[in-house]
Design a protein around this motif. Structure first.
Motif, PDB file in Angstrom:
ATOM      1  N   ASN A  18      21.785   7.209  -8.057  1.00 41.94           N
ATOM      2  CA  ASN A  18      21.633   6.458  -9.430  1.00 41.94           C
ATOM      3  C   ASN A  18      21.586   7.608 -10.483  1.00 41.94           C
ATOM      4  O   ASN A  18      20.835   8.910 -10.104  1.00 41.94           O
ATOM      5  CB  ASN A  18      20.113   5.717  -9.382  1.00 41.94           C
ATOM      6  N   LEU A  19      21.778   7.422 -11.825  1.00 41.93           N
ATOM      7  CA  LEU A  19      21.726   8.305 -12.846  1.00 41.93           C
ATOM      8  C   LEU A  19      20.225   8.289 -13.289  1.00 41.93           C
ATOM      9  O   LEU A  19      19.509   7.006 -12.826  1.00 41.93           O
ATOM     10  CB  LEU A  19      22.495   7.957 -14.008  1.00 41.93           C
ATOM     11  N   PRO A  20      19.661   9.294 -13.976  1.00 42.71           N
ATOM     12  CA  PRO A  20      18.309   9.347 -14.322  1.00 42.71           C
ATOM     13  C   PRO A  20      17.582   8.205 -14.803  1.00 42.71           C
ATOM     14  O   PRO A  20      16.600   7.809 -14.299  1.00 42.71           O
ATOM     15  CB  PRO A  20      17.898  10.516 -15.017  1.00 42.71           C
ATOM     16  N   ASP A  21      18.146   7.266 -15.616  1.00 45.63           N
ATOM     17  CA  ASP A  21      17.409   6.368 -16.508  1.00 45.63           C
ATOM     18  C   ASP A  21      17.309   5.131 -15.508  1.00 45.63           C
ATOM     19  O   ASP A  21      16.311   4.537 -15.620  1.00 45.63           O
ATOM     20  CB  ASP A  21      18.379   5.763 -17.760  1.00 45.63           C
ATOM     21  N   LEU A  35      27.960  16.697  -5.123  1.00 48.35           N
ATOM     22  CA  LEU A  35      29.599  16.401  -5.087  1.00 48.35           C
ATOM     23  C   LEU A  35      29.963  15.038  -4.681  1.00 48.35           C
ATOM     24  O   LEU A  35      30.579  14.398  -5.161  1.00 48.35           O
ATOM     25  CB  LEU A  35      30.273  17.486  -4.635  1.00 48.35           C
ATOM     26  N   ASN A  36      29.446  14.946  -3.395  1.00 48.21           N
ATOM     27  CA  ASN A  36      29.487  13.811  -2.730  1.00 48.21           C
ATOM     28  C   ASN A  36      29.167  12.558  -3.504  1.00 48.21           C
ATOM     29  O   ASN A  36      29.529  11.231  -3.584  1.00 48.21           O
ATOM     30  CB  ASN A  36      28.977  13.936  -1.511  1.00 48.21           C
ATOM     31  N   TYR A  37      27.889  12.500  -4.008  1.00 49.16           N
ATOM     32  CA  TYR A  37      27.244  11.483  -4.590  1.00 49.16           C
ATOM     33  C   TYR A  37      27.766  11.104  -6.153  1.00 49.16           C
ATOM     34  O   TYR A  37      28.028   9.993  -6.359  1.00 49.16           O
ATOM     35  CB  TYR A  37      25.841  11.604  -4.849  1.00 49.16           C
ATOM     36  N   TYR A  44      18.937  15.740  -7.021  1.00 46.30           N
ATOM     37  CA  TYR A  44      18.230  16.236  -8.051  1.00 46.30           C
ATOM     38  C   TYR A  44      17.126  17.268  -7.698  1.00 46.30           C
ATOM     39  O   TYR A  44      16.724  17.262  -6.444  1.00 46.30           O
ATOM     40  CB  TYR A  44      17.484  14.865  -8.520  1.00 46.30           C
ATOM     41  N   SER A  45      16.216  17.596  -8.753  1.00 42.39           N
ATOM     42  CA  SER A  45      15.265  18.607  -8.373  1.00 42.39           C
ATOM     43  C   SER A  45      13.969  17.859  -8.100  1.00 42.39           C
ATOM     44  O   SER A  45      14.023  16.889  -8.667  1.00 42.39           O
ATOM     45  CB  SER A  45      15.230  19.787  -9.555  1.00 42.39           C
ATOM     46  N   PHE A  46      12.776  18.760  -7.462  1.00 40.50           N
ATOM     47  CA  PHE A  46      11.574  18.044  -7.733  1.00 40.50           C
ATOM     48  C   PHE A  46      11.243  17.739  -9.174  1.00 40.50           C
ATOM     49  O   PHE A  46      10.387  16.882  -9.264  1.00 40.50           O
ATOM     50  CB  PHE A  46      10.658  19.208  -6.773  1.00 40.50           C
ATOM     51  N   ASP A  47      11.563  18.561  -9.997  1.00 38.91           N
ATOM     52  CA  ASP A  47      11.155  18.369 -11.218  1.00 38.91           C
ATOM     53  C   ASP A  47      11.785  17.184 -11.706  1.00 38.91           C
ATOM     54  O   ASP A  47      11.069  16.607 -12.672  1.00 38.91           O
ATOM     55  CB  ASP A  47      11.311  19.550 -12.324  1.00 38.91           C
ATOM     56  N   ASP A  48      12.882  16.883 -11.656  1.00 40.46           N
ATOM     57  CA  ASP A  48      13.330  15.687 -12.109  1.00 40.46           C
ATOM     58  C   ASP A  48      12.665  14.605 -11.560  1.00 40.46           C
ATOM     59  O   ASP A  48      12.249  13.589 -12.282  1.00 40.46           O
ATOM     60  CB  ASP A  48      14.906  15.569 -11.547  1.00 40.46           C
ATOM     61  N   ILE A  49      12.202  14.552 -10.127  1.00 40.48           N
ATOM     62  CA  ILE A  49      11.771  13.140  -9.480  1.00 40.48           C
ATOM     63  C   ILE A  49      10.369  13.209 -10.182  1.00 40.48           C
ATOM     64  O   ILE A  49       9.925  12.119 -10.455  1.00 40.48           O
ATOM     65  CB  ILE A  49      11.690  13.747  -8.092  1.00 40.48           C
ATOM     66  N   ASN A  50       9.556  14.482 -10.150  1.00 34.19           N
ATOM     67  CA  ASN A  50       8.178  14.418 -10.784  1.00 34.19           C
ATOM     68  C   ASN A  50       8.175  13.602 -12.023  1.00 34.19           C
ATOM     69  O   ASN A  50       7.474  12.906 -12.350  1.00 34.19           O
ATOM     70  CB  ASN A  50       7.757  15.804 -10.777  1.00 34.19           C
ATOM     71  N   GLY A  51       9.352  13.979 -12.840  1.00 35.84           N
ATOM     72  CA  GLY A  51       9.278  13.544 -14.307  1.00 35.84           C
ATOM     73  C   GLY A  51       9.282  12.204 -14.372  1.00 35.84           C
ATOM     74  O   GLY A  51       8.538  11.359 -14.934  1.00 35.84           O
ATOM     75  N   TRP A  52      10.215  11.442 -13.360  1.00 33.82           N
ATOM     76  CA  TRP A  52      10.440  10.068 -13.274  1.00 33.82           C
ATOM     77  C   TRP A  52       8.938   9.488 -12.957  1.00 33.82           C
ATOM     78  O   TRP A  52       8.567   8.654 -13.379  1.00 33.82           O
ATOM     79  CB  TRP A  52      11.375   9.837 -12.373  1.00 33.82           C
ATOM     80  N   ASP A  85       0.598  -1.205  -0.162  1.00 32.38           N
ATOM     81  CA  ASP A  85       0.124   0.192   0.021  1.00 32.38           C
ATOM     82  C   ASP A  85       1.010   1.321  -0.026  1.00 32.38           C
ATOM     83  O   ASP A  85       0.397   2.399  -0.551  1.00 32.38           O
ATOM     84  CB  ASP A  85      -1.023   0.082   1.369  1.00 32.38           C
ATOM     85  N   VAL A  86       1.956   1.170   0.537  1.00 24.97           N
ATOM     86  CA  VAL A  86       3.006   2.240   0.774  1.00 24.97           C
ATOM     87  C   VAL A  86       4.356   1.904   0.279  1.00 24.97           C
ATOM     88  O   VAL A  86       4.799   0.693   0.659  1.00 24.97           O
ATOM     89  CB  VAL A  86       3.004   2.807   1.892  1.00 24.97           C
ATOM     90  N   ALA A  87       5.138   2.654  -0.336  1.00 23.83           N
ATOM     91  CA  ALA A  87       6.506   2.492  -0.565  1.00 23.83           C
ATOM     92  C   ALA A  87       7.296   3.864  -0.172  1.00 23.83           C
ATOM     93  O   ALA A  87       7.019   4.717  -0.589  1.00 23.83           O
ATOM     94  CB  ALA A  87       6.781   2.095  -2.155  1.00 23.83           C
ATOM     95  N   LEU A  88       8.187   3.433   0.780  1.00 28.15           N
ATOM     96  CA  LEU A  88       9.359   4.515   1.050  1.00 28.15           C
ATOM     97  C   LEU A  88      10.384   4.303   0.083  1.00 28.15           C
ATOM     98  O   LEU A  88      11.133   3.263   0.022  1.00 28.15           O
ATOM     99  CB  LEU A  88       9.748   4.483   2.350  1.00 28.15           C
ATOM    100  N   VAL A  89      10.846   5.299  -0.388  1.00 22.49           N
ATOM    101  CA  VAL A  89      12.263   5.261  -1.192  1.00 22.49           C
ATOM    102  C   VAL A  89      12.929   6.618  -0.779  1.00 22.49           C
ATOM    103  O   VAL A  89      12.940   7.648  -1.164  1.00 22.49           O
ATOM    104  CB  VAL A  89      11.869   5.424  -2.816  1.00 22.49           C
ATOM    105  N   PHE A  90      13.661   6.525   0.488  1.00 24.92           N
ATOM    106  CA  PHE A  90      14.455   7.326   1.097  1.00 24.92           C
ATOM    107  C   PHE A  90      15.999   7.143   0.746  1.00 24.92           C
ATOM    108  O   PHE A  90      16.457   6.397   1.130  1.00 24.92           O
ATOM    109  CB  PHE A  90      14.165   7.054   2.643  1.00 24.92           C
ATOM    110  N   ASN A  91      16.417   8.318   0.565  1.00 24.41           N
ATOM    111  CA  ASN A  91      17.837   8.567   0.080  1.00 24.41           C
ATOM    112  C   ASN A  91      18.294   7.450  -0.854  1.00 24.41           C
ATOM    113  O   ASN A  91      19.411   6.897  -0.527  1.00 24.41           O
ATOM    114  CB  ASN A  91      18.551   8.639   1.484  1.00 24.41           C
ATOM    115  N   ILE A  92      17.648   7.254  -1.761  1.00 22.35           N
ATOM    116  CA  ILE A  92      18.226   6.163  -2.881  1.00 22.35           C
ATOM    117  C   ILE A  92      18.160   6.728  -4.108  1.00 22.35           C
ATOM    118  O   ILE A  92      19.533   6.544  -4.651  1.00 22.35           O
ATOM    119  CB  ILE A  92      16.735   5.140  -2.856  1.00 22.35           C
ATOM    120  N   VAL A  93      17.503   7.947  -4.480  1.00 22.70           N
ATOM    121  CA  VAL A  93      17.674   8.154  -5.961  1.00 22.70           C
ATOM    122  C   VAL A  93      18.891   9.131  -6.378  1.00 22.70           C
ATOM    123  O   VAL A  93      19.400   9.190  -7.288  1.00 22.70           O
ATOM    124  CB  VAL A  93      16.471   9.173  -6.695  1.00 22.70           C
ATOM    125  N   HIS A  94      19.513   9.724  -5.010  1.00 23.08           N
ATOM    126  CA  HIS A  94      20.723  10.362  -5.221  1.00 23.08           C
ATOM    127  C   HIS A  94      21.838   9.423  -5.734  1.00 23.08           C
ATOM    128  O   HIS A  94      22.897   9.923  -6.127  1.00 23.08           O
ATOM    129  CB  HIS A  94      20.869  11.207  -3.968  1.00 23.08           C
TER     130      HIS A  94
END
Ligand SMILES: C[S@@+](CC[C@H](N)C(=O)[O-])C[C@H]1O[C@@H](n2cnc3c(N)ncnc32)[C@H](O)[C@@H]1O
Length: 349
Positions: free
Chosen positions: A255-258, A301-303, A312-320, A244-253
């Motif tokens: 990876n590359l967008p694809d 820079l760290n990632y 990433y920005s909200f727009d990036d995440i929103n787009g995916w 019912d719920v998925a947490l994706v916390f501190n994960i997308v930073h």
């Protein structure tokens, strides 16, 4: 504590360009290193009771008296400890954030931050020259077994700062029964959501190397009947379905967008129709807070240095999210750590 130049110093160093403001960054780096050393020596634990002289402190931490006295003076100047009548004691802020038995303690995260700045960032120049990490973060962690623990305990420190705020801000569907914590590491967010929602159970999905700390955390919190772990690699293994719920916390930073599109598609597949995805990240929004701007840029820079990725920005995440079938995306900012925010979406069908 961050160095706070007085008004005159700010004018000279930061406004009139009459002196090098860079000195503050240099001092900040030294200050952080001094705090790391103090934590390792047990200085703050030693100064948590009655005030002690430098000689008494040195005796208790089994260190040289003059070296200890100089460290104490530096910590006093930085505001970590107070001095009265030649005796030192922790400030209330130090007691709150740095003592191991404080419920808000960040002490377990200090070795991770220290390893990031003084070990991982040794490779930063080479990573920038090459255009990819000189030594990938997970390869670095695999080189020595205790690095996984240091890493996950670092994540626990962050979670301790924001978990209450996250759970207060994210309203789960009242009918929600199953939560998937993707790359959930230590599992603290799952534990807090389950405490808040008595009908909820959670599965923390993560690599086997990460889950040792998770099992300990779940046991220490007495949540073994509600929070389970699942070993797996989310690029390879099935995430199962019916959540019912998925947490994706501190994960997308990491990876590359694809790859993020690929992962979020997989997460969508694990959710029921109408299911909620919650992403937590350091989001590179156009914010007025200079701390948030600096944090998200330095973390980018760290990632890059660690994993070839970035913030990433909200727009990036929103787009995916849109691409893989989520709707109703919305952003929530978090106040406890500048630059951190949440992006929520609903699985359309
Ligand atoms: C930055 S930590 C975040 C941990 C936790 N979600 C939090 O926010 O505190 C990233 C987590 O993702 C996990 N992870 C990375 N790659 C993974 C993969 N391929 N499969 C499963 N977990 C992975 C790591 O082991 C780590 O626990």
């Amino acid at each position: 504590m961050p160095i706070e130049p007085n008004l005159f110093e700010r004018l000279i160093l930061l406004k009139l360009n009459k002196g090098p403001g860079l000195i503050l960054d240099f001092l900040g780096a030294q200050a952080f290193r001094a705090v790391c050393v103090a934590v390792r020596l047990g200085v703050f634990e030693t100064l948590s009771g009655a005030p002690l002289t430098a000689a008494q402190t040195a005796h208790q931490i089994k260190a040289n008296e003059r070296g200890t006295a100089l460290l104490l003076e530096a910590l006093e100047a930085l505001g970590y400890i107070k001095k009265k009548n030649g005796r030192y004691v922790n400030t209330p802020l130090t007691a709150k954030w740095l003592l191991r038995n404080s419920p808000t303690s960040l002490a377990c995260g200090i070795p991770f931050l220290e390893s990031m700045v003084f070990d991982r960032w040794e490779h930063l120049e080479e990573s920038i020259r090459r255009g990819k990490p000189a030594l990938y973060g997970y390869d670095w962690a695999d080189q020595q077994p205790d690095r996984w623990r240091i890493y996950e305990e670092g994540m626990i420190a962050v979670a301790r700062m924001v978990a209450d705020e996250v759970v207060a801000k994210v309203k789960l569907p009242p009918t929600g029964r199953l939560l998937l914590d993707v790359g959930g590491g230590h599992g603290l967010y799952s534990i807090r959501f389950c405490r808040r929602y008595p009908g909820l159970s959670a599965t923390v999905f993560d690599l086997p190397q990460a889950l040792e700390v998770t099992r300990e955390t779940i046991a220490a919190e007495g949540m073994g009947d509600r929070v389970a772990v699942q070993e797996g690699d989310f690029w390879i293994d099935d995430l199962s379905a019916g959540y019912d719920v998925a947490l994706v916390f501190n994960i997308v930073h990491a990876n590359l967008p694809d790859k993020n599109t690929e992962l979020l598609r997989k997460v969508a597949g694990a959710l029921n129709r109408g299911g909620l995805i919650v992403i937590m990240e350091q989001i590179t929004a156009k914010v007025s807070s200079s701390t948030a701007r600096v944090l998200t840029r330095l973390q980018a820079l760290n990632y890059f240095n660690n994993l070839e990725a970035q913030t990433y920005s909200f727009d990036d995440i929103n787009g995916w999210l849109t691409k893989v079938g989520f709707t109703n995306q919305r952003a929530l900012s978090l106040r406890k750590i500048p630059g951190f925010g949440l992006v929520l979406g609903t699985k359309a069908n």
